[in-house]
Design an enzyme around this catalytic site. Structure first.
Site, PDB file in Angstrom:
ATOM      1  N   HIS A 107      -0.959 -13.740  34.895  1.00 17.20           N
ATOM      2  CA  HIS A 107      -0.992 -12.386  34.324  1.00 17.20           C
ATOM      3  C   HIS A 107      -2.137 -12.166  33.335  1.00 17.20           C
ATOM      4  CE1 HIS A 107       2.491 -11.486  36.530  1.00 17.20           C
ATOM      5  NE2 HIS A 107       3.433 -11.746  35.630  1.00 17.20           N
ATOM      6  N   HIS A 162       4.536  -4.163  34.913  1.00 18.79           N
ATOM      7  CA  HIS A 162       5.584  -5.193  34.929  1.00 18.79           C
ATOM      8  C   HIS A 162       6.893  -4.655  34.337  1.00 18.79           C
ATOM      9  CE1 HIS A 162       7.311  -9.156  35.068  1.00 18.79           C
ATOM     10  NE2 HIS A 162       6.149  -9.751  35.315  1.00 18.79           N
ATOM     11  N   GLU A 206       6.690  -5.414  41.458  1.00 20.18           N
ATOM     12  CA  GLU A 206       5.304  -5.274  41.033  1.00 20.18           C
ATOM     13  C   GLU A 206       4.397  -5.089  42.261  1.00 20.18           C
ATOM     14  OE1 GLU A 206       4.691  -8.828  38.343  1.00 20.18           O
ATOM     15  OE2 GLU A 206       6.805  -8.969  38.914  1.00 20.18           O
TER      16      GLU A 206
END
Length: 348
Positions: A106, A180, A313
């Site tokens: 991420h 997210h 996502e």
């Protein structure tokens, strides 16, 4: 339609953080802050008209500064994992921060979820939104190129929350952006999501090396006859015990990306709330809050426990920079990265 701006606190270095509230004629209310471009809350009516916040998070900025599992955040430069925290472009190897089992997750140690974005309201017929922008400098978290990013959240009178992403670079760099949000259509803090009924427009998943490392092997597996088959509706908890660690997998969408198509539909039987997700991305990650363990106290001081939310996502495949057989995520100078995901809300 209404857009309201208010202060939401300051970072330890004194940087101000603002909160934007979007409200539509149905009473749906979305709140987005400039720190992390985070979706702080989303209030939806149930079939009786009662509102509930269906998005996990915190009541104050301090909660987000104390460390959390990316609640509601915009993720970048690269959503999901890059194996061994490195990749190569044109023979040049770039080293990233290893923040997840030796891999990059991420965006690294300080991804887009941990910076303050600039923001301005956006209004139009039957819609209101906020456009957030950020310049990721060359070398940030190890990624090459100055990357200009803009994310626009728009709430419509059609009961849709639309997220538009744009990016441009001055050097070749991988880009994979997503939101997210942690969804619980019963309302955050009201129990688990195992009874939520899910359908995914995906016949395949990208296989992973293990339930803890979650790096793609390069193999694409058919879901038919497995607990990953959501081509027809199934409750999240119906087969989750058959999946080591719970669901945290990249589903390959039938659409292939490049055009808007439905990716997912979630229904919560008790409240009647329904979430549909439409996207032009080639994949969607289903994550069932496997790492929530009750140690995080969220809104109202409620502890968030295992499976208290699900994430959907929209994205490119994990580790694409190291997998030439996967769709490319490399953005080149002179080109603009654009993608859109729409969350459509209703009741049944």
């Amino acid at each position: 339609m209404e857009v309201r701006k208010e202060p939401f606190g300051r970072l330890p270095d004194g940087a101000a953080v603002d909160l934007y509230t979007l409200t539509n004629r149905s009473g749906i209310r979305a709140r987005i802050m400039t720190y992390g471009a985070i979706l702080v809350s989303l209030e939806l009516p149930d079939r009786a008209g009662a509102l509930a916040d269906v998005n996990l998070g915190f009541d104050t900025l301090d909660g987000y500064l104390g460390g959390h599992p990316y609640f509601g955040a915009i993720i970048g430069r690269y959503a999901n994992r890059i194996a061994k925290a490195r990749f190569a472009i044109d023979g040049v190897v770039y080293a990233l921060a290893p923040n997840n089992n030796g891999n990059s997750l991420h965006g690294g140690l300080k991804g887009f979820d941990k910076v303050v974005w600039t923001a301005e309201p956006v209004e139009g017929p039957g819609a209101a939104g906020v456009r957030l922008a950020y310049l990721s400098r060359d070398g940030e978290e190890g990624f090459p190129g100055n990357l200009s990013v803009a994310v626009t959240y728009t709430l419509t009178d059609g009961d849709e929350l639309r997220i538009d992403y744009e990016a441009a670079t001055d050097r070749k760099t991988p880009v994979n952006l997503t939101n997210h949000a942690y969804w619980n259509l019963k309302g955050q803090g009201r129990g688990d999501v195992l009874g939520h009924v899910l359908r995914l427009e995906a016949d395949r998943i990208t296989a992973v090396d293990s339930a803890t490392n979650l790096i793609p092997t390069g193999e694409i597996l058919e879901v038919c006859g497995t607990p990953f088959d959501f081509t027809s509706p199934h409750a999240i908890g119906e087969r989750i015990a058959q999946v080591e660690g719970g669901y945290d997998h990249n589903f390959v969408l039938r659409s292939g990306g490049g055009r808007m198509a439905q990716a997912a539909r979630v229904e919560e039987p008790e409240s009647g709330r329904v979430l549909e997700i439409w996207t032009d991305q080639p994949a969607i990650q289903l994550y069932t809050g496997n790492f929530l363990d009750g140690t995080v106290a969220g809104k109202g001081g409620k502890p968030y426990r295992r499976h208290d939310a699900l994430c959907l996502e929209t994205q490119h495949f994990p580790d694409s920079p190291n997998r030439p057989e996967f769709p490319s995520t490399v953005l080149e100078p002179g080109r603009v990265f654009r993608t859109t995901t729409v969350h459509k809300f209703s009741v049944k």
